[in-house]
Design a protein around this motif. Structure first.
Motif, mmCIF file in Angstrom:
data_model
loop_
_atom_site.group_PDB
_atom_site.id
_atom_site.type_symbol
_atom_site.label_atom_id
_atom_site.label_comp_id
_atom_site.label_asym_id
_atom_site.label_seq_id
_atom_site.Cartn_x
_atom_site.Cartn_y
_atom_site.Cartn_z
ATOM 1 N N VAL A 1 -3.752 -16.507 -55.788
ATOM 2 C CA VAL A 1 -3.823 -17.906 -56.224
ATOM 3 C C VAL A 1 -2.784 -18.109 -57.321
ATOM 4 O O VAL A 1 -2.679 -17.298 -58.246
ATOM 5 C CB VAL A 1 -5.232 -18.238 -56.757
ATOM 6 N N SER A 2 -2.027 -19.171 -57.249
ATOM 7 C CA SER A 2 -0.984 -19.437 -58.240
ATOM 8 C C SER A 2 -1.557 -20.224 -59.412
ATOM 9 O O SER A 2 -2.592 -20.896 -59.292
ATOM 10 C CB SER A 2 0.165 -20.218 -57.604
ATOM 11 N N VAL A 3 -0.869 -20.160 -60.551
ATOM 12 C CA VAL A 3 -1.284 -20.927 -61.726
ATOM 13 C C VAL A 3 -1.245 -22.430 -61.454
ATOM 14 O O VAL A 3 -2.187 -23.153 -61.805
ATOM 15 C CB VAL A 3 -0.413 -20.548 -62.942
ATOM 16 N N PRO A 4 -0.179 -22.960 -60.832
ATOM 17 C CA PRO A 4 -0.196 -24.403 -60.521
ATOM 18 C C PRO A 4 -1.385 -24.820 -59.670
ATOM 19 O O PRO A 4 -1.933 -25.913 -59.852
ATOM 20 C CB PRO A 4 1.132 -24.609 -59.776
ATOM 21 N N ALA A 5 -1.813 -23.960 -58.744
ATOM 22 C CA ALA A 5 -2.968 -24.306 -57.906
ATOM 23 C C ALA A 5 -4.232 -24.416 -58.744
ATOM 24 O O ALA A 5 -5.096 -25.274 -58.478
ATOM 25 C CB ALA A 5 -3.143 -23.262 -56.807
ATOM 26 N N ARG B 1 1.553 -33.146 -65.329
ATOM 27 C CA ARG B 1 2.553 -32.572 -64.434
ATOM 28 C C ARG B 1 3.566 -31.724 -65.201
ATOM 29 O O ARG B 1 3.975 -30.652 -64.749
ATOM 30 C CB ARG B 1 3.280 -33.688 -63.673
ATOM 31 N N ARG B 2 3.981 -32.201 -66.362
ATOM 32 C CA ARG B 2 4.958 -31.462 -67.159
ATOM 33 C C ARG B 2 4.349 -30.190 -67.760
ATOM 34 O O ARG B 2 5.080 -29.245 -68.099
ATOM 35 C CB ARG B 2 5.509 -32.348 -68.272
ATOM 36 N N SER B 3 3.043 -30.173 -67.923
ATOM 37 C CA SER B 3 2.410 -28.993 -68.515
ATOM 38 C C SER B 3 2.308 -27.828 -67.533
ATOM 39 O O SER B 3 2.188 -26.676 -67.952
ATOM 40 C CB SER B 3 1.007 -29.352 -69.016
ATOM 41 N N ILE B 4 2.343 -28.101 -66.230
ATOM 42 C CA ILE B 4 2.163 -27.034 -65.236
ATOM 43 C C ILE B 4 3.260 -25.970 -65.337
ATOM 44 O O ILE B 4 2.956 -24.775 -65.481
ATOM 45 C CB ILE B 4 2.066 -27.618 -63.818
ATOM 46 N N PRO B 5 4.558 -26.336 -65.270
ATOM 47 C CA PRO B 5 5.575 -25.270 -65.416
ATOM 48 C C PRO B 5 5.562 -24.635 -66.795
ATOM 49 O O PRO B 5 5.822 -23.438 -66.936
ATOM 50 C CB PRO B 5 6.893 -26.012 -65.149
ATOM 51 N N ARG B 6 5.225 -25.427 -67.809
ATOM 52 C CA ARG B 6 5.181 -24.889 -69.176
ATOM 53 C C ARG B 6 4.147 -23.781 -69.295
ATOM 54 O O ARG B 6 4.430 -22.687 -69.803
ATOM 55 C CB ARG B 6 4.881 -26.027 -70.146
ATOM 56 N N SER C 1 2.625 -22.232 -66.773
ATOM 57 C CA SER C 1 2.865 -21.172 -65.796
ATOM 58 C C SER C 1 3.764 -20.099 -66.398
ATOM 59 O O SER C 1 3.506 -18.892 -66.249
ATOM 60 C CB SER C 1 3.503 -21.747 -64.535
ATOM 61 N N ARG C 2 4.829 -20.525 -67.091
ATOM 62 C CA ARG C 2 5.717 -19.563 -67.744
ATOM 63 C C ARG C 2 4.979 -18.795 -68.837
ATOM 64 O O ARG C 2 5.130 -17.567 -68.961
ATOM 65 C CB ARG C 2 6.926 -20.280 -68.345
ATOM 66 N N ARG C 3 4.178 -19.508 -69.628
ATOM 67 C CA ARG C 3 3.494 -18.855 -70.745
ATOM 68 C C ARG C 3 2.459 -17.850 -70.248
ATOM 69 O O ARG C 3 2.349 -16.746 -70.800
ATOM 70 C CB ARG C 3 2.823 -19.892 -71.645
ATOM 71 N N TYR C 4 1.727 -18.195 -69.211
ATOM 72 C CA TYR C 4 0.724 -17.264 -68.700
ATOM 73 C C TYR C 4 1.382 -16.040 -68.051
ATOM 74 O O TYR C 4 0.834 -14.937 -68.096
ATOM 75 C CB TYR C 4 -0.207 -17.959 -67.710
ATOM 76 N N ARG C 5 2.550 -16.219 -67.426
ATOM 77 C CA ARG C 5 3.265 -15.071 -66.876
ATOM 78 C C ARG C 5 3.725 -14.129 -68.000
ATOM 79 O O ARG C 5 3.702 -12.911 -67.860
ATOM 80 C CB ARG C 5 4.459 -15.529 -66.066
ATOM 81 N N GLU C 6 4.127 -14.702 -69.144
ATOM 82 C CA GLU C 6 4.562 -13.888 -70.277
ATOM 83 C C GLU C 6 3.409 -13.103 -70.884
ATOM 84 O O GLU C 6 3.592 -12.001 -71.408
ATOM 85 C CB GLU C 6 5.193 -14.776 -71.352
ATOM 86 N N LEU C 7 2.193 -13.686 -70.818
ATOM 87 C CA LEU C 7 1.029 -13.016 -71.410
ATOM 88 C C LEU C 7 0.505 -11.879 -70.543
ATOM 89 O O LEU C 7 -0.202 -11.003 -71.033
ATOM 90 C CB LEU C 7 -0.088 -14.043 -71.655
ATOM 91 N N ARG C 8 0.831 -11.887 -69.268
ATOM 92 C CA ARG C 8 0.289 -10.865 -68.369
ATOM 93 C C ARG C 8 1.121 -9.583 -68.427
ATOM 94 O O ARG C 8 2.291 -9.604 -68.569
ATOM 95 C CB ARG C 8 0.254 -11.386 -66.934
#
Length: 481
Positions: free
Chosen positions: A344-348, A467-472, A474-481
């Motif tokens: 499951v993706s973060v945007p989903a 809508r603008r918060s989704i890519p923001r 998504s990047r931050r959660y990828r950095e935390l993992r």
């Protein structure tokens, strides 16, 4: 306290509360929070005083805020217990350790309540007191009190007692609702008695801590103390914080809900809320508290301005704030990691939260809005523009909250910087709307059209921020993992 055990548990609870908040909210940001509360309260009090509001009215509003804060503190601390377990994992909180500590569950619950009262009296109520009293210093204090210092002391005491009353009322209400039909009947009877007394002309406020602030006589002090003790004794007799939840069997409702909603992740979100402690009723409870605040503010504004506020605009704008509490409940039963173990993706995940919010948030707000219209009445255009404002404000609050906090809306509650940004973003559109609704009624056709357009713009702005918060995020959660 009778021995060192209770004192030790109290100290550990208090220290852990501070450690948890300071760790979550980056230490310095959290340490500045009381100063921010004092400045914010002082600014609001100054604005009211310079516009001709009497100090008595300012202090009445402050006690109303303390009561609402107490009600919410009790509900968040106990209704969301299983949500805390889901978020924190398999942990044991001190308040739920009656089986392992040499203390009874009632003593642990009592210590927990005392800890919350002391903690929030220092963190919130003391800064609120200083901020308000310093601004009203030029008015010569408060009638009946000798000095400004005495005003501050009595105000802090009665605000704390009001907070305790609100917290106790929530605990007692939860205890009664868990007692089945008899408990619900008793709760309805108590609420009906209070309502009947108010409608019958009884000065209910005189028997509360606020009545002590207005006139600190022995009779009023005795009545207020009796009320607070009675509420807490009722809560202690009916509420069981450590009782295991009865085993429940649920049917295979996921597929049925999924067919209606169309999104499996949104279905999971709504089912999580439905099957958590309190179910959807906790969403209605949060909106009901906001509804009560709105009723008080409408009456309060009418006394200040001498003008009957616009029911549609005032109730619609303020009930739209339920968008935050709804999103909070939608995100408390899980965290991102529980989704990312699946493909499951973060945007989903964000899309699912948005869809669940649209299904739950505006509908709850509109239900209480319909109650307000049926009770207070409203002209057709006024009612329509109020509904538009409610949906617009709710969507705007949702967008701002997601943009600032992602999937953790509670994170900015004690983060001074985030809370300040959220406050500014909230007040910028809401204050002008409320000024028009409270002070310029009855509204002209041009005002109605402008407010309706403003509600539509707020809804669009909320969706754009989301809508603008989704890519923001998504990047931050990828950095935390």
């Amino acid at each position: 306290m009778t021995d060192g055990r209770m004192r030790r548990v109290f100290v550990e609870m208090f220290v852990e509360e501070w450690r948890m908040h300071s760790r979550l909210f980056r230490g310095s940001h959290f340490a500045l929070f009381p100063a921010f509360v004092a400045l914010l309260t002082a600014g609001m009090a100054w604005l009211l005083v310079v516009t001709g509001t009497e100090p008595e009215t300012v202090f009445a509003g402050l006690h109303a805020l303390a009561l609402v804060f107490g009600l919410h503190t009790g509900s968040i601390g106990f209704v969301g217990r299983d949500a805390l377990q889901n978020l924190l994992g398999d942990v044991t909180l001190l308040v739920f350790t009656a089986r392992t500590l040499p203390l009874s569950q009632h003593r642990l619950l009592g210590i927990f309540v005392v800890k919350d009262v002391v903690y929030y009296a220092l963190l919130f109520l003391l800064p609120m007191t200083f901020g308000t009293v310093l601004v009203t210093l030029e008015t010569g204090g408060f009638p009946g009190l000798v000095s400004t210092g005495e005003t501050a002391l009595v105000l802090w005491t009665t605000l704390t007692a009001t907070f305790v009353l609100g917290m106790g009322a929530t605990i007692a209400g939860l205890g009664l609702t868990r007692r089945g039909a008899s408990g619900l009947a008793m709760l309805a009877l108590l609420l009906a008695a209070v309502a009947a007394a108010a409608v019958g002309g009884v000065d209910v406020a005189a028997y509360t801590p606020y009545g002590v602030f207005l006139e600190p006589t022995l009779s009023r002090i005795g009545a207020a103390v009796t009320l607070v003790l009675a509420v807490f004794l009722l809560g202690a007799a009916t509420f069981d914080a450590t009782a295991p939840r009865p085993a429940r069997t649920v049917g295979p409702s996921f597929r049925r809900w999924w067919r209606r909603i169309g999104d499996p992740l949104a279905t999971k979100t709504l089912l999580d809320v439905h099957r958590s402690a309190g179910g959807f009723w906790k969403v209605f409870f949060s909106a009901a508290v906001l509804f009560g605040v709105t009723v008080s503010l409408v009456d309060f504004a009418g006394q200040i301005t001498g003008v009957s506020p616009s029911v549609g605009v005032s109730f619609g704008a303020i009930l739209g704030l339920s968008g935050f509490t709804t999103y909070n409940w939608l995100t408390q039963s899980d965290d991102l990691d529980s989704y990312l173990v699946h493909p499951v993706s973060v945007p989903a995940v964000f899309e699912a939260k948005f869809r669940a919010f649209l299904l739950l948030g505006p509908s709850v707000g509109l239900a209480f809005y319909a109650l307000a219209l049926g009770w207070r009445g409203s002209q057709y255009l006024d009612a329509v523009v109020g509904a538009v404002l409610l949906v617009g404000v709710a969507c705007y609050i949702f967008g701002v909250t997601v943009y600032l906090t992602g999937l953790s809306p509670n994170e900015f509650l004690f983060d001074t910087a985030l809370f300040a940004v959220f406050g500014v973003a909230l007040m910028f559109p809401l204050v002008p709307i409320l000024v028009v609704g409270f002070a310029l009624a009855p509204l002209s056709l041009g005002s109605v059209v402008a407010l309706g357009g403003g509600g539509a713009v707020l809804a669009i702005a909320g969706v754009v921020l989301y809508r603008r918060s989704i890519p923001r995020w998504s990047r931050r959660y990828r950095e935390l993992r």
